[in-house]
Enzyme design. Structure first.
Site, PDB file in Angstrom:
ATOM      1  N   SER A 217      46.977  42.684  35.499  1.00  0.00           N
ATOM      2  CA  SER A 217      48.159  42.362  34.701  1.00  0.00           C
ATOM      3  C   SER A 217      49.421  42.063  35.507  1.00  0.00           C
ATOM      4  CB  SER A 217      48.442  43.485  33.695  1.00  0.00           C
ATOM      5  OG  SER A 217      47.483  43.471  32.666  1.00  0.00           O
TER       6      SER A 217
ATOM      7  N   ALA B 165      47.860  45.977  41.093  1.00  0.00           N
ATOM      8  CA  ALA B 165      47.781  46.833  39.909  1.00  0.00           C
ATOM      9  C   ALA B 165      47.739  48.298  40.283  1.00  0.00           C
ATOM     10  CB  ALA B 165      46.542  46.476  39.085  1.00  0.00           C
ATOM     11  N   CYS B 166      47.184  48.602  41.447  1.00  0.00           N
ATOM     12  CA  CYS B 166      46.840  49.978  41.777  1.00  0.00           C
ATOM     13  C   CYS B 166      47.546  50.457  43.034  1.00  0.00           C
ATOM     14  CB  CYS B 166      45.328  50.096  41.973  1.00  0.00           C
ATOM     15  SG  CYS B 166      44.404  49.592  40.520  1.00  0.00           S
TER      16      CYS B 166
ATOM     17  N   GLY C 267      49.973  50.814  38.062  1.00  0.00           N
ATOM     18  CA  GLY C 267      49.710  52.231  37.911  1.00  0.00           C
ATOM     19  C   GLY C 267      49.597  52.897  39.265  1.00  0.00           C
TER      20      GLY C 267
ATOM     21  N   ASN D 124      43.594  55.583  42.260  1.00  0.00           N
ATOM     22  CA  ASN D 124      44.475  55.024  41.233  1.00  0.00           C
ATOM     23  C   ASN D 124      44.116  55.640  39.878  1.00  0.00           C
ATOM     24  OD1 ASN D 124      41.976  53.575  40.969  1.00  0.00           O
ATOM     25  ND2 ASN D 124      43.079  52.089  39.725  1.00  0.00           N
ATOM     26  N   PRO D 125      44.828  55.294  38.792  1.00  0.00           N
ATOM     27  CA  PRO D 125      44.588  55.961  37.509  1.00  0.00           C
ATOM     28  C   PRO D 125      43.168  55.839  36.973  1.00  0.00           C
ATOM     29  CG  PRO D 125      46.707  54.869  37.456  1.00  0.00           C
ATOM     30  CD  PRO D 125      46.052  54.462  38.747  1.00  0.00           C
ATOM     31  N   CYS D 126      42.488  54.751  37.247  1.00  0.00           N
ATOM     32  CA  CYS D 126      41.130  54.574  36.726  1.00  0.00           C
ATOM     33  C   CYS D 126      40.050  54.850  37.770  1.00  0.00           C
ATOM     34  CB  CYS D 126      40.956  53.159  36.172  1.00  0.00           C
ATOM     35  SG  CYS D 126      42.097  52.764  34.842  1.00  0.00           S
ATOM     36  N   SER D 127      40.465  55.161  38.975  1.00  0.00           N
ATOM     37  CA  SER D 127      39.577  55.561  40.075  1.00  0.00           C
ATOM     38  C   SER D 127      38.647  54.464  40.568  1.00  0.00           C
ATOM     39  CB  SER D 127      38.753  56.801  39.691  1.00  0.00           C
ATOM     40  OG  SER D 127      39.585  57.931  39.588  1.00  0.00           O
ATOM     41  N   GLU D 128      38.970  53.194  40.311  1.00  0.00           N
ATOM     42  CA  GLU D 128      38.196  52.136  40.949  1.00  0.00           C
ATOM     43  C   GLU D 128      38.772  51.780  42.323  1.00  0.00           C
ATOM     44  OE1 GLU D 128      40.999  49.551  38.410  1.00  0.00           O
ATOM     45  OE2 GLU D 128      40.448  51.634  38.717  1.00  0.00           O
TER      46      GLU D 128
END
Length: 486
Positions: free
Chosen positions: A167, A183-184, A212, A388-392
């Site tokens: 995004s 993003a991360c 994030g 990061n927030p989604c752990s990827e």
């Protein structure tokens, strides 16, 4: 790049020598390479030769789709419009959901003004032409024609929904001279008020740009440890409350979504028990408010009245803890300032505590520290403490990652077979675009800037794996499904 469609210099060998110098003024300077020409000299012949795969010479990718005008509308729970923009132009093949999301999130400019974007042509043109221009300035392409081919190929991938960037690219690229494009982010915090306040500042900048962040708070001393002044420390949870409120107040990218956060604590931290329980306890408070008649929606009065709703919480566990669970052993937490034992727990009691809290509210998750660091790709550069927030994105502290995703279902041919060469070419184009962005983006701290330029972390993933397996009649949880995915 084995099997790629590039000719001449490969991306791997190119980026190894392509490390720009970041001056105080904020614009990347590309060094002289010893032959009197800079890499960013058009036509120097030292860049990439780009082949057409998805496009045809002399035909704009925009002319290969059917366009139509639509009404983008998102309604709230009461039926009233939350967002509305009429006469937006989209490819006929894009869904109404995609129309609503793209128009509301990614079109730039004030609504109701001539400056407001109203067409996917404008959105893609803004992003693609900016990236291509940066690539030309940085000497990524052998000739201007290669740059034009690259722009067409990237446009085609995005236009036909074969791929998408994260995004912040859509939010910021082509809008700001030096945009936030990753993003991360993973940031770091030390055991000092200056560092904690800097954490708040960094997250604010990251969230404002639509990104994030993740952070491990285990360096912060526990709530039962003394301060140098003689008082007692507040502990990480007290500082989490302030960070949570800040994240809730900042809309990512200036839009309508909330900031994305990850907060991590090591299993041997003295405040691990209150950390495990914190979100579950707040969840139960929200239930009581809902039972009393307060609005239960995401932004309603119930959940906006309780803490810790703007972050994912995770606990970092080493193999030693898991072994203690298996052996029904004891686990000890340790003071941050002295390393002395703070408290002893039956390891299984801690794991049950985690499971019960997660059953209540989905948090905390678990991150397996030993395995993560065993698989570390740059182990001599420091250990991995967070994600990061989604752990990827799981990497060093003070790093950032630009993400993009390939839509696997768009690479099936008429017979339902996966087009491998098309997929490879898409990966070449997208990774080149992401690599170009590294040196032309802005980062919130000098440390993140330096690590981004040195390590150049890129994340190229894929979407719709489940749908792809389903289309081939392969169970997701099967050896055949795993073999096909591999």
């Amino acid at each position: 790049m084995r099997g790629s469609s590039w000719e001449g210099l490969t991306l791997a060998s190119y980026t190894a020598s392509h490390v720009p110098v970041e001056p105080s003024g904020g614009t990347a300077v590309y060094p002289d390479y010893g032959n009197g020409q800079r890499r960013d000299t058009p036509g120097s012949g030292s860049g990439l030769v780009v082949q057409r795969f998805f496009t045809r010479a002399g035909l704009s990718p925009y002319d290969e789709v059917v366009w139509e005008k639509r009404h983008a509308l998102i309604a709230g729970e009461d039926g009233r419009p939350v967002f509305e923009q009429r006469e937006v132009e989209f490819p006929q093949t894009w869904s109404q959901l995609a129309t609503n999301v793209v128009a509301s999130k990614y079109f730039r400019g004030p609504l109701g003004t001539p400056q407001r974007e109203h067409s996917v042509r404008q959105l893609l043109g803004r992003v693609v032409q900016t990236i291509t221009g940066w690539g030309q300035r940085g000497g990524y392409f052998a000739t201007e024609n290669d740059a034009a081919v690259f722009a067409d190929e990237l446009t085609s991938l995005l236009l036909h929904q074969k791929a998408a960037f994260n995004s912040p690219v859509w939010f910021n690229v082509g809008v700001e001279e030096r945009p936030q494009a990753s993003a991360c982010f993973i940031i770091s915090v030390d055991d000092s008020m200056e560092s904690i306040l800097e954490w708040y500042r960094q997250e604010g900048i990251i969230f404002k740009g639509g990104s994030g962040s993740g952070v491990n708070l285990s360096n912060i001393r526990g709530s039962h440890e003394q301060l140098s002044s003689g008082g007692m420390a507040s502990g990480p949870l007290s500082f989490m409350r302030a960070a949570d409120a800040s994240a809730g107040a900042i809309k990512s990218g200036g839009k309508t979504r909330r900031a994305a956060k990850m907060v991590i604590l090591n299993i041997d931290h003295p405040d691990i028990e209150p950390f495990i329980r914190c979100k579950a306890e707040e969840e139960k408070k929200a239930w009581s408010l809902i039972d009393a008649g307060y609005d239960a929606s995401l932004d309603g009065a119930a959940y906006s009245s309780v803490f810790f709703q703007n972050a994912n919480n995770s606990i970092r566990v080493p193999d030693a803890f898991l072994q203690a669970v298996l052996n029904n052993g004891v686990w000890q937490t340790r003071y941050i300032t002295t390393g002395a034992v703070c408290q002893s727990y039956p390891a299984r009691d801690l794991l049950r505590m985690i499971a019960e809290a997660t059953h209540v509210c989905g948090d905390p998750g678990m991150q397996f520290d030993t395995a993560i660091n065993d698989w570390h790709t740059c182990p001599n550069s420091g250990r991995i403490n967070a994600s990061n927030p989604c752990s990827e994105f799981v990497f060093l502290d003070d790093t950032a990652c630009n993400l993009a995703s390939i839509n696997l279902m768009r690479f099936l041919n008429a017979e339902g077979e996966f087009e491998v060469e098309a997929y490879r070419h898409a990966a070449d184009i997208l990774l080149t675009a992401q690599e170009i962005m590294v040196d032309n983006a802005i980062y919130p701290t000098p440390a993140i800037t330096r690590n981004s330029h040195d390590f150049r972390p890129l994340g190229l993933g894929y979407a719709n794996l489940g749908a792809l397996l389903m289309s081939r009649g392969l169970p997701y949880d099967s050896d055949a499904g795993r073999d096909y995915a591999a």
